[in-house]
Design a protein around this motif. Sequence first.
Motif, PDB file in Angstrom:
ATOM      1  N   TYR A   2       0.840  -1.195   0.000  1.00  0.00           N
ATOM      2  CA  TYR A   2       0.000   0.000   0.000  1.00  0.00           C
ATOM      3  C   TYR A   2       0.872   1.241   0.000  1.00  0.00           C
ATOM      4  CZ  TYR A   2      -3.765  -3.127   1.524  1.00  0.00           C
ATOM      5  OH  TYR A   2      -4.673  -4.142   1.597  1.00  0.00           O
ATOM      6  N   ASP A  44      -3.230   5.138   1.498  1.00  0.00           N
ATOM      7  CA  ASP A  44      -4.175   4.027   1.355  1.00  0.00           C
ATOM      8  C   ASP A  44      -4.112   3.083   2.552  1.00  0.00           C
ATOM      9  OD1 ASP A  44      -5.147   4.927  -1.082  1.00  0.00           O
ATOM     10  OD2 ASP A  44      -3.589   3.874  -2.218  1.00  0.00           O
ATOM     11  N   PHE A  45      -2.980   3.019   3.183  1.00  0.00           N
ATOM     12  CA  PHE A  45      -2.820   2.237   4.420  1.00  0.00           C
ATOM     13  C   PHE A  45      -3.800   2.747   5.487  1.00  0.00           C
ATOM     14  CE2 PHE A  45       0.453   1.231   7.982  1.00  0.00           C
ATOM     15  CZ  PHE A  45       0.095  -0.103   8.040  1.00  0.00           C
ATOM     16  N   ARG A  77      -6.485   4.701   4.907  1.00  0.00           N
ATOM     17  CA  ARG A  77      -7.859   4.549   4.420  1.00  0.00           C
ATOM     18  C   ARG A  77      -8.354   3.120   4.605  1.00  0.00           C
ATOM     19  NH1 ARG A  77      -5.585   7.554  -0.251  1.00  0.00           N
ATOM     20  NH2 ARG A  77      -6.089   9.767   0.058  1.00  0.00           N
ATOM     21  N   ARG A  78      -7.500   2.155   4.328  1.00  0.00           N
ATOM     22  CA  ARG A  78      -7.894   0.749   4.494  1.00  0.00           C
ATOM     23  C   ARG A  78      -8.139   0.428   5.969  1.00  0.00           C
ATOM     24  NH1 ARG A  78      -6.426  -4.537   2.612  1.00  0.00           N
ATOM     25  NH2 ARG A  78      -8.072  -5.849   3.520  1.00  0.00           N
ATOM     26  N   ALA A  79      -7.328   0.965   6.845  1.00  0.00           N
ATOM     27  CA  ALA A  79      -7.520   0.727   8.273  1.00  0.00           C
ATOM     28  C   ALA A  79      -8.869   1.275   8.738  1.00  0.00           C
ATOM     29  CB  ALA A  79      -6.387   1.374   9.065  1.00  0.00           C
ATOM     30  N   ALA A 114     -11.550   1.820   6.815  1.00  0.00           N
ATOM     31  CA  ALA A 114     -12.661   1.150   6.136  1.00  0.00           C
ATOM     32  C   ALA A 114     -12.890  -0.272   6.643  1.00  0.00           C
ATOM     33  CB  ALA A 114     -12.408   1.122   4.627  1.00  0.00           C
ATOM     34  N   GLU A 115     -11.804  -1.002   6.934  1.00  0.00           N
ATOM     35  CA  GLU A 115     -11.937  -2.423   7.240  1.00  0.00           C
ATOM     36  C   GLU A 115     -11.399  -2.821   8.605  1.00  0.00           C
ATOM     37  OE1 GLU A 115     -10.879  -5.103   4.108  1.00  0.00           O
ATOM     38  OE2 GLU A 115     -11.246  -3.606   2.544  1.00  0.00           O
ATOM     39  N   LEU A 134      -5.525  -6.029   7.941  1.00  0.00           N
ATOM     40  CA  LEU A 134      -4.160  -5.646   7.572  1.00  0.00           C
ATOM     41  C   LEU A 134      -3.153  -6.596   8.219  1.00  0.00           C
ATOM     42  CD1 LEU A 134      -4.514  -1.771   7.890  1.00  0.00           C
ATOM     43  CD2 LEU A 134      -4.295  -3.079   5.766  1.00  0.00           C
ATOM     44  N   GLU A 136      -3.020  -9.772   6.293  1.00  0.00           N
ATOM     45  CA  GLU A 136      -2.194  -9.693   5.083  1.00  0.00           C
ATOM     46  C   GLU A 136      -0.717  -9.865   5.418  1.00  0.00           C
ATOM     47  OE1 GLU A 136      -2.947  -6.700   2.074  1.00  0.00           O
ATOM     48  OE2 GLU A 136      -4.811  -6.157   3.110  1.00  0.00           O
TER      49      GLU A 136
END
Length: 290
Positions: free
Chosen positions: A237, A241-242, A244-246, A248-249, A254, A257
């Motif tokens: 990432y 985006d790291f 944003r992903r945290a 959102a999800e 993470l 992954e």
Amino acid sequence: MLRILETLSDPGDPGKANEDAFGHVKGQAGDHLWVIDGATDVADGPLIGTETGAHWLAQRASALFAGMAARHGDDLRGHVREVLEALERDFERERLRVPNGRHEWPSAAMMLLHVGGGWVRAANFADCGLVLLEDGAAQAQIFGAQHNSREARAVSRTAELIRALAPGEAPFSNAAVMDYLRAARRRQNSKDGYWILGVDAEAAAHVRLAGFPFSRPVTGLVFSDGFGSLVFDYHRYEPADFVRRAVAEGLSPLLGEIRKIEREEDPGCLLWPRFKRHDDATAILFRAEP
């Protein structure tokens, strides 16, 4: 105003003590949060604590940061200095024996934040990191991790040592690996080496400081390198985006992954040279408003 959205701390080996620590406290003039990543012991034998020196240092430092936060506010160097002075005294009082050299001193990476008054102020040792994303921004601000990417020479030497291991041999049982790690650790908190959280109060004069003013709400991640590896080692990432992903999800996907990469893509620790297949991984996801 600071809100802690989520925290996570996962040991690399469930059968061993987690050598990361984290915490957060609210204050009248701003809030503090921190992540500490104890460096794996390379001591010649038991020295301090009931688990490992790294575990002792991370847990004791975390408790001290919490207990001393109120009287320091945004004076992060002063905060770090008082914690280091206490760690130095506690180590002298509680150690089981006299250390055989600096390589035995417990040490740790650290990221400490003060959030208040429209500022995020940070103090850093080594490779704990901060990624800060202001609402509406395309790119994130980074502190800590980007300054501590391992030198190509160190990565190359790590790969050589891993390749030289006998089948099934544990790196921390190998004499050449331990010689390499101990030589590096002897350079801690010295003018010709590097400065780190540990049992030498002189390091406070060398802690890295940064300040990030914000006029719009910001979302941030503070993390140990075991969690930041997804961006700064495995490059899955971009930093923004790291975050944003945290949001959102959540943090657990993470982490999943990271563990999948370590377990399935590089179980031999050679694509991304390292001495432990799984590192402890810790993160705090937070939101701040001016």
